[in-house]
Each structure stands twice: as structure tokens, then as C-alpha cells.
Motif scaffolding. Structure first.
Motif, PDB file in Angstrom:
ATOM      1  N   SER A  17       1.952  -4.316 -14.938  1.00  0.00           N
ATOM      2  CA  SER A  17       2.145  -5.416 -13.986  1.00  0.00           C
ATOM      3  C   SER A  17       2.467  -4.870 -12.600  1.00  0.00           C
ATOM      4  CB  SER A  17       3.283  -6.332 -14.452  1.00  0.00           C
ATOM      5  OG  SER A  17       4.536  -5.677 -14.286  1.00  0.00           O
ATOM      6  N   ASP A  18       2.403  -5.733 -11.598  1.00  0.00           N
ATOM      7  CA  ASP A  18       2.772  -5.331 -10.235  1.00  0.00           C
ATOM      8  C   ASP A  18       4.207  -4.821 -10.193  1.00  0.00           C
ATOM      9  OD1 ASP A  18       0.250  -6.055  -9.339  1.00  0.00           O
ATOM     10  OD2 ASP A  18       0.906  -8.005  -8.578  1.00  0.00           O
ATOM     11  N   GLU A  19       5.101  -5.520 -10.872  1.00  0.00           N
ATOM     12  CA  GLU A  19       6.516  -5.109 -10.883  1.00  0.00           C
ATOM     13  C   GLU A  19       6.695  -3.778 -11.607  1.00  0.00           C
ATOM     14  OE1 GLU A  19      10.469  -4.921 -10.005  1.00  0.00           O
ATOM     15  OE2 GLU A  19       8.971  -6.265  -9.125  1.00  0.00           O
ATOM     16  N   GLN A  20       5.981  -3.573 -12.705  1.00  0.00           N
ATOM     17  CA  GLN A  20       6.075  -2.299 -13.422  1.00  0.00           C
ATOM     18  C   GLN A  20       5.535  -1.155 -12.565  1.00  0.00           C
ATOM     19  OE1 GLN A  20       3.909  -3.648 -16.870  1.00  0.00           O
ATOM     20  NE2 GLN A  20       5.759  -3.593 -18.149  1.00  0.00           N
ATOM     21  N   TYR A  22       5.545  -1.079  -9.302  1.00  0.00           N
ATOM     22  CA  TYR A  22       6.567  -0.882  -8.275  1.00  0.00           C
ATOM     23  C   TYR A  22       7.716  -0.038  -8.832  1.00  0.00           C
ATOM     24  CZ  TYR A  22      10.146  -1.860  -4.777  1.00  0.00           C
ATOM     25  OH  TYR A  22      11.124  -1.717  -3.830  1.00  0.00           O
ATOM     26  N   GLN A  23       8.193  -0.371 -10.033  1.00  0.00           N
ATOM     27  CA  GLN A  23       9.293   0.372 -10.650  1.00  0.00           C
ATOM     28  C   GLN A  23       8.880   1.816 -10.955  1.00  0.00           C
ATOM     29  OE1 GLN A  23      12.402  -0.587 -10.738  1.00  0.00           O
ATOM     30  NE2 GLN A  23      11.818  -2.563  -9.859  1.00  0.00           N
ATOM     31  N   LYS A 111       8.794  -5.012  -0.486  1.00  0.00           N
ATOM     32  CA  LYS A 111       8.214  -4.230  -1.578  1.00  0.00           C
ATOM     33  C   LYS A 111       6.811  -3.773  -1.171  1.00  0.00           C
ATOM     34  CE  LYS A 111      10.858  -5.905  -5.485  1.00  0.00           C
ATOM     35  NZ  LYS A 111      10.755  -6.424  -6.864  1.00  0.00           N
TER      36      LYS A 111
END
Length: 192
Positions: A17-20, A22-23, A111
Motif C-alpha cells: 500500500s501507499d502507507e506501507q 512510505y513506512q 508525506k
């Protein structure tokens, strides 16, 4: 000395995912990561001194023009943009018009912005695959890029990318015009 090539991991079926993503970037902040629209994770080698100096010069010329015009925001090669086509790309030099940038929430600005730059420069280093960079430029165009320059010192030419037009090739040395996207901007290219 720098004969490193990017490491490419196929994550198409992993569902990052986008958040993953990013992390992952935050947890590995010393790595330069990108993700293609095809779902490949690219681990990019650092650039050498010659390419880094050229990139800095191009960014500086754009920054100075933008400081005078105040028409947008200039971004370094450390900025990752989440493109509408799914790619997460980091151009060598990027610019986004103020109106488009200000339409993003502060969280999105903080972000990896979910926006395609209006203008990008990609600078080919000796170890870069030309076809990979051309594919990257097409990703930008498919995501809404208005004007892009692929500067290729090895072939002494620049490929100019515009919406709904065939790629124009200009021989070096040259000055490149920002056209109506960056009014009044002229990039002075040295002899490589």
C-alpha cells in the motif's frame, strides 16, 4: 568507479500500500527507493560526483527562476511523488504549480505528495539504462506531466516530453525553454 545498477524487486502480487511504501522508506532512510507503475520496487544506487553536481546545477537554475516568479514549488531528487498511475517516483528535479500544490492537504504535502509534477528533469548517469529512463518519462506523461527533459550526456542530446506530442530530440549543447509551463525559464546546458 560507480558501476552499481539498481536492484529491482517484483512486488506486483505483494500488494504494498501507499502507507506501507512510505513506512518502508522511513525505516530505510539511507536508501533511495522508487516503485514503478508496474509494481517493481527499485533500490537505486547513489549518484557519483559528476551526476550529483549536474543535478544540483539544474535544480539551482530552476530554484532561482522560481524564487523570482513565485509560480510554484521546486523539489529535489529526494522527493517521492505518488503518481496517479500507481508509480512512486523521484525525479532528479521537479516543479509543481502553486495552485496544484496548494490543493493538497498539509498531510499530503508532508508525506509523499499524491500528485504528478508539472515539470521534471531526469539526468542520465553513466550507469542508467536509457530505456528505463524513457519508461519513467512515459510514466510521468501518463500521470499528467506537462513538460519533461531527459538529459542524456552520453549521447549528447536531450529528449523533450510534452503532453500529446511525439518526443523531440535536441542535440547538445543547447538552451532549453520552459515554454508556457515555466514562462521565462531557460536552462543553460553545459558542454558535457
Amino acid at each position: 568507479m560507480n558501476n552499481l545498477l539498481p536492484v529491482i524487486l517484483n512486488l506486483k502480487h505483494v500488494g504494498l500500500s501507499d502507507e506501507q511504501f512510505y513506512q518502508l522508506c522511513q525505516a530505510n532512510e539511507t536508501w533511495k527507493l522508487e516503485q514503478t507503475a508496474k509494481g517493481e520496487l527499485l533500490i537505486m544506487p547513489p549518484v557519483g560526483g559528476v551526476s550529483g553536481n549536474r543535478e544540483s546545477d539544474f535544480n539551482g537554475q530552476l530554484w532561482l527562476w522560481n524564487r523570482q516568479t513565485q509560480l510554484g514549488k521546486v523539489f529535489s531528487s529526494s522527493t517521492i511523488f505518488r503518481l496517479p498511475n500507481g508509480g512512486k517516483r523521484s525525479p532528479d528535479v521537479a516543479w509543481v504549480a502553486n495552485q496544484r500544490w496548494e490543493s493538497l492537504t498539509p498531510e499530503y504535502q508532508e508525506k509523499f505528495p499524491p500528485i504528478c509534477p508539472d515539470f521534471v528533469i531526469e539526468l542520465r548517469s553513466r550507469t542508467d539504462s536509457l530505456s528505463d529512463l524513457q519508461e519513467k518519462m512515459q510514466e510521468y506523461l501518463n500521470s499528467g506531466l506537462q513538460l519533461g527533459w531527459l538529459i542524456n550526456p552520453q549521447a549528447q542530446q536531450v529528449e523533450i516530453y510534452r503532453q500529446n506530442q511525439t518526443v523531440e530530440i535536441v542535440q547538445l549543447p543547447a538552451s532549453l525553454s520552459g515554454e508556457d509551463i515555466l514562462p521565462g525559464f531557460v536552462l543553460e546546458l553545459p558542454v558535457f
